[in-house]
Design a protein around this motif. Structure first.
Motif, PDB file in Angstrom:
ATOM      1  N   UNK A  83      36.836  40.760  11.397  1.00 28.75           N
ATOM      2  CA  UNK A  83      37.267  41.527  12.575  1.00 28.75           C
ATOM      3  C   UNK A  83      36.362  42.736  12.767  1.00 28.75           C
ATOM      4  N   UNK A  84      35.565  42.699  13.799  1.00 26.99           N
ATOM      5  CA  UNK A  84      34.693  43.826  14.135  1.00 26.99           C
ATOM      6  C   UNK A  84      33.314  43.664  13.530  1.00 26.99           C
ATOM      7  N   UNK A  85      32.299  43.620  14.402  1.00 26.13           N
ATOM      8  CA  UNK A  85      30.921  43.521  13.901  1.00 26.13           C
ATOM      9  C   UNK A  85      30.004  44.518  14.606  1.00 26.13           C
ATOM     10  N   UNK A  86      30.581  45.283  15.525  1.00 19.07           N
ATOM     11  CA  UNK A  86      29.773  46.282  16.239  1.00 19.07           C
ATOM     12  C   UNK A  86      30.425  47.661  16.106  1.00 19.07           C
ATOM     13  N   UNK A  87      30.996  47.898  14.951  1.00 23.19           N
ATOM     14  CA  UNK A  87      31.678  49.185  14.726  1.00 23.19           C
ATOM     15  C   UNK A  87      30.648  50.253  14.409  1.00 23.19           C
ATOM     16  N   UNK A  88      31.102  51.478  14.444  1.00 25.23           N
ATOM     17  CA  UNK A  88      30.201  52.587  14.158  1.00 25.23           C
ATOM     18  C   UNK A  88      30.063  52.782  12.640  1.00 25.23           C
ATOM     19  N   UNK A  89      29.527  51.747  11.980  1.00 23.25           N
ATOM     20  CA  UNK A  89      29.268  51.797  10.531  1.00 23.25           C
ATOM     21  C   UNK A  89      27.850  51.267  10.330  1.00 23.25           C
ATOM     22  N   UNK A  90      27.212  51.501   9.170  1.00 26.12           N
ATOM     23  CA  UNK A  90      25.804  51.122   9.038  1.00 26.12           C
ATOM     24  C   UNK A  90      25.514  49.663   9.366  1.00 26.12           C
ATOM     25  N   UNK A  91      26.374  48.709   8.955  1.00 24.50           N
ATOM     26  CA  UNK A  91      26.079  47.313   9.323  1.00 24.50           C
ATOM     27  C   UNK A  91      27.021  46.768  10.393  1.00 24.50           C
ATOM     28  N   UNK A  92      27.846  47.621  10.963  1.00 24.23           N
ATOM     29  CA  UNK A  92      28.696  47.214  12.083  1.00 24.23           C
ATOM     30  C   UNK A  92      30.034  46.637  11.658  1.00 24.23           C
ATOM     31  N   UNK A 146      36.203  56.128  -4.183  1.00 24.23           N
ATOM     32  CA  UNK A 146      35.323  57.092  -3.519  1.00 24.23           C
ATOM     33  C   UNK A 146      34.088  56.409  -2.933  1.00 24.23           C
ATOM     34  N   UNK A 147      33.979  55.083  -3.151  1.00 26.70           N
ATOM     35  CA  UNK A 147      32.836  54.318  -2.624  1.00 26.70           C
ATOM     36  C   UNK A 147      33.360  53.298  -1.623  1.00 26.70           C
ATOM     37  N   UNK A 148      32.764  53.261  -0.467  1.00 24.97           N
ATOM     38  CA  UNK A 148      33.170  52.238   0.503  1.00 24.97           C
ATOM     39  C   UNK A 148      32.295  51.004   0.367  1.00 24.97           C
ATOM     40  N   UNK A 149      32.861  49.841   0.688  1.00 29.17           N
ATOM     41  CA  UNK A 149      32.064  48.613   0.780  1.00 29.17           C
ATOM     42  C   UNK A 149      32.383  47.971   2.121  1.00 29.17           C
ATOM     43  N   UNK A 150      31.353  47.550   2.830  1.00 31.36           N
ATOM     44  CA  UNK A 150      31.591  46.918   4.129  1.00 31.36           C
ATOM     45  C   UNK A 150      31.952  45.455   3.910  1.00 31.36           C
ATOM     46  N   UNK A 151      32.500  44.847   4.957  1.00 33.34           N
ATOM     47  CA  UNK A 151      32.828  43.414   4.873  1.00 33.34           C
ATOM     48  C   UNK A 151      31.558  42.631   4.562  1.00 33.34           C
ATOM     49  N   UNK A 152      30.451  43.001   5.204  1.00 35.45           N
ATOM     50  CA  UNK A 152      29.188  42.276   4.945  1.00 35.45           C
ATOM     51  C   UNK A 152      28.781  42.431   3.479  1.00 35.45           C
ATOM     52  N   UNK A 153      28.982  43.607   2.909  1.00 34.29           N
ATOM     53  CA  UNK A 153      28.639  43.807   1.490  1.00 34.29           C
ATOM     54  C   UNK A 153      29.553  42.992   0.574  1.00 34.29           C
ATOM     55  N   UNK A 154      30.816  42.885   0.954  1.00 34.59           N
ATOM     56  CA  UNK A 154      31.743  42.081   0.151  1.00 34.59           C
ATOM     57  C   UNK A 154      31.299  40.609   0.184  1.00 34.59           C
ATOM     58  N   UNK A 155      30.942  40.129   1.365  1.00 33.27           N
ATOM     59  CA  UNK A 155      30.530  38.715   1.470  1.00 33.27           C
ATOM     60  C   UNK A 155      29.251  38.474   0.662  1.00 33.27           C
ATOM     61  N   UNK A 156      28.364  39.463   0.669  1.00 35.84           N
ATOM     62  CA  UNK A 156      27.133  39.327  -0.131  1.00 35.84           C
ATOM     63  C   UNK A 156      27.482  39.315  -1.615  1.00 35.84           C
ATOM     64  N   UNK A 157      28.457  40.117  -2.015  1.00 40.17           N
ATOM     65  CA  UNK A 157      28.861  40.137  -3.431  1.00 40.17           C
ATOM     66  C   UNK A 157      29.522  38.810  -3.822  1.00 40.17           C
ATOM     67  N   UNK A 158      30.311  38.241  -2.924  1.00 39.24           N
ATOM     68  CA  UNK A 158      30.923  36.931  -3.217  1.00 39.24           C
ATOM     69  C   UNK A 158      29.817  35.910  -3.445  1.00 39.24           C
ATOM     70  N   UNK A 159      28.788  35.968  -2.615  1.00 33.04           N
ATOM     71  CA  UNK A 159      27.679  35.008  -2.766  1.00 33.04           C
ATOM     72  C   UNK A 159      26.975  35.237  -4.108  1.00 33.04           C
ATOM     73  N   UNK A 160      26.755  36.488  -4.437  1.00 35.53           N
ATOM     74  CA  UNK A 160      26.047  36.798  -5.683  1.00 35.53           C
ATOM     75  C   UNK A 160      26.857  36.354  -6.907  1.00 35.53           C
ATOM     76  N   UNK A 161      28.187  36.532  -6.846  1.00 30.46           N
ATOM     77  CA  UNK A 161      29.042  36.191  -7.996  1.00 30.46           C
ATOM     78  C   UNK A 161      29.274  34.683  -8.087  1.00 30.46           C
ATOM     79  N   UNK A 162      29.533  34.062  -6.943  1.00 37.68           N
ATOM     80  CA  UNK A 162      29.984  32.660  -6.967  1.00 37.68           C
ATOM     81  C   UNK A 162      28.864  31.674  -6.656  1.00 37.68           C
TER      82      UNK A 162
END
Ligand SMILES: NC(=O)c1ccc[n+]([C@@H]2O[C@H](COP(=O)([O-])OP(=O)(O)OC[C@H]3O[C@@H](n4cnc5c(N)ncnc54)[C@H](O)[C@@H]3O)[C@@H](O)[C@H]2O)c1
Length: 336
Positions: free
Chosen positions: A205-214, A251-267
């Motif tokens: 949900x949301x890919x053009x938000x005001x965050x570094x990767x949207x 205190x550290x945020x992770x974006x949805x895109x970063x989570x998906x990249x981590x899933x790929x890296x782990x699995x």
């Protein structure tokens, strides 16, 4: 200490039960199994019952020194569609629990609160003193309960810790228990289920938000870290510490895109996903300032996103190959 753990058959509560036991305390679980799972309580004392059942509560409270209160309904969307259910369970039933506590000797109480009390934050990271303006009934029920605790503390000598979790995630490091919500609405288990082909493609949900990767940013905190914060909060109150309200996040945020990249890296698997419109009222970013928890409890998250995703991945694979889900279905939990 002997500790009554309401909702100890749920996701976060079952991890806290193990952490209590490990720290030398004796947990006694009270759970109506409405969203919890008997198997998450295996090896511990489980009293099946409701937090509003005064007759059941009185003898239970006689034998304990403190209450950890996890029992609640926690689906934001459902709270918008069925607010009465949330007011009844998270407020009315919780007030009955608090009445029973005040009628007993117990004066130590720890509440599972949530970053949903902040609504859409005006500033990041979010401090405990940031404005509390929940934008859904779920968050409102938790904020109200915090206010009830503050009033009861002033009037009746209750001492409490209200712990505002950010996004709970991950599974027990020993692989024995983990997250089972039915339906599941949390990002990491949904992404893992999609990667395993056990759920439809993830909706982002949301890919053009005001965050570094949207994409949305959240502060994912390992459930084992949440569990240890509860033990510390309990011991802090037992030692005479005054009531407190604390953020539990990394205190550290992770974006949805970063989570998906981590899933790929782990699995080693891509997460099938599709982009969808941002949900109204969904804050682009939620990140805790956890410095007060560090100061008051000496607590700090030990695990980061990699440990969260890898423990959740191990658990999810185990879950899909087990009879837990079928058992949960037979116990009357709604479908996935
Ligand atoms: N999971 C998260 O990311 C998160 C974030 C912030 C706050 N919280 C809070 O943490 C707590 C635990 O959340 P969870 O994710 O483990 O949910 P969960 O649904 O897995 O656990 C809740 C447990 O409470 C029990 N319960 C509910 N109402 C009850 C009642 N009236 N009487 C007795 N038992 C009852 C359920 O059967 C279940 O075992 C909740 O209070 C929730 O609001 C969770």
């Amino acid at each position: 200490m002997r500790v009554l753990v309401t909702g100890g058959s749920g996701y976060v509560g079952s991890h806290a039960v193990r952490a209590l036991h490990r720290a030398g305390h004796e947990p006694i679980i009270l759970d109506n199994l409405s969203t919890g799972h008997r198997r998450l309580s295996t090896g511990f004392t489980l009293v099946e019952g409701d937090i509003a059942d005064e007759r059941k509560l009185a003898p239970l409270l006689e034998g304990v020194d403190a209450v950890l209160h996890f029992a609640a309904l926690a689906y934001v969307g459902e709270s918008v569609a069925e607010p009465r259910k949330y007011i009844r369970n998270n407020v009315e039933c919780a007030i009955k629990l608090l009445d029973a506590v005040l009628a007993s000797r117990v004066r130590i109480f720890v509440l599972s609160s949530t970053c949903a009390v902040y609504g859409v934050p005006a500033e990041l990271p979010i401090r405990e003193s940031s404005p509390r303006e929940p934008i859904n009934p779920y968050g409102a029920t938790k904020l109200f309960l915090e206010q009830v605790l503050a009033a009861y503390a002033g009037a009746y000598g209750l001492r409490y810790a209200a712990l505002r979790y950010f996004n709970a995630a991950g599974a027990h490091p020993d692989g024995s228990i983990g997250e089972i919500h039915r339906p599941e609405t949390h990002l990491i288990p949904l992404a893992l289920k999609a990667a395993l082909g056990a759920a439809p493609p993830l909706r982002v949900f949301g890919s053009r938000l005001n965050t570094p990767d949207g994409s949305c940013i959240r502060d994912f905190v390992h459930v084992a870290d949440l569990a240890s914060a509860h033990v510390l909060a309990l011991e802090y109150l037992q030692a005479g510490g005054p009531s407190t309200t604390l953020n539990l996040g990394t205190g550290q945020g992770a974006s949805v895109a970063e989570v998906l990249a981590m899933v790929k890296s782990v699995s080693g698997r891509e997460v099938p996903h599709e982009l969808a419109e941002a949900r109204p009222g969904d804050p682009p970013a939620l990140i805790a300032d956890p410095s007060l928890s560090r100061k008051v409890l000496g607590w700090e998250a030990r695990y980061g996103l990699r440990e969260i995703v890898s423990s959740a991945w191990e658990w999810e694979r185990k879950l899909q190959n087990s009879d837990w889900l079928r058992e949960a279905e037979m116990a009357g939990h709604p479908g996935i």
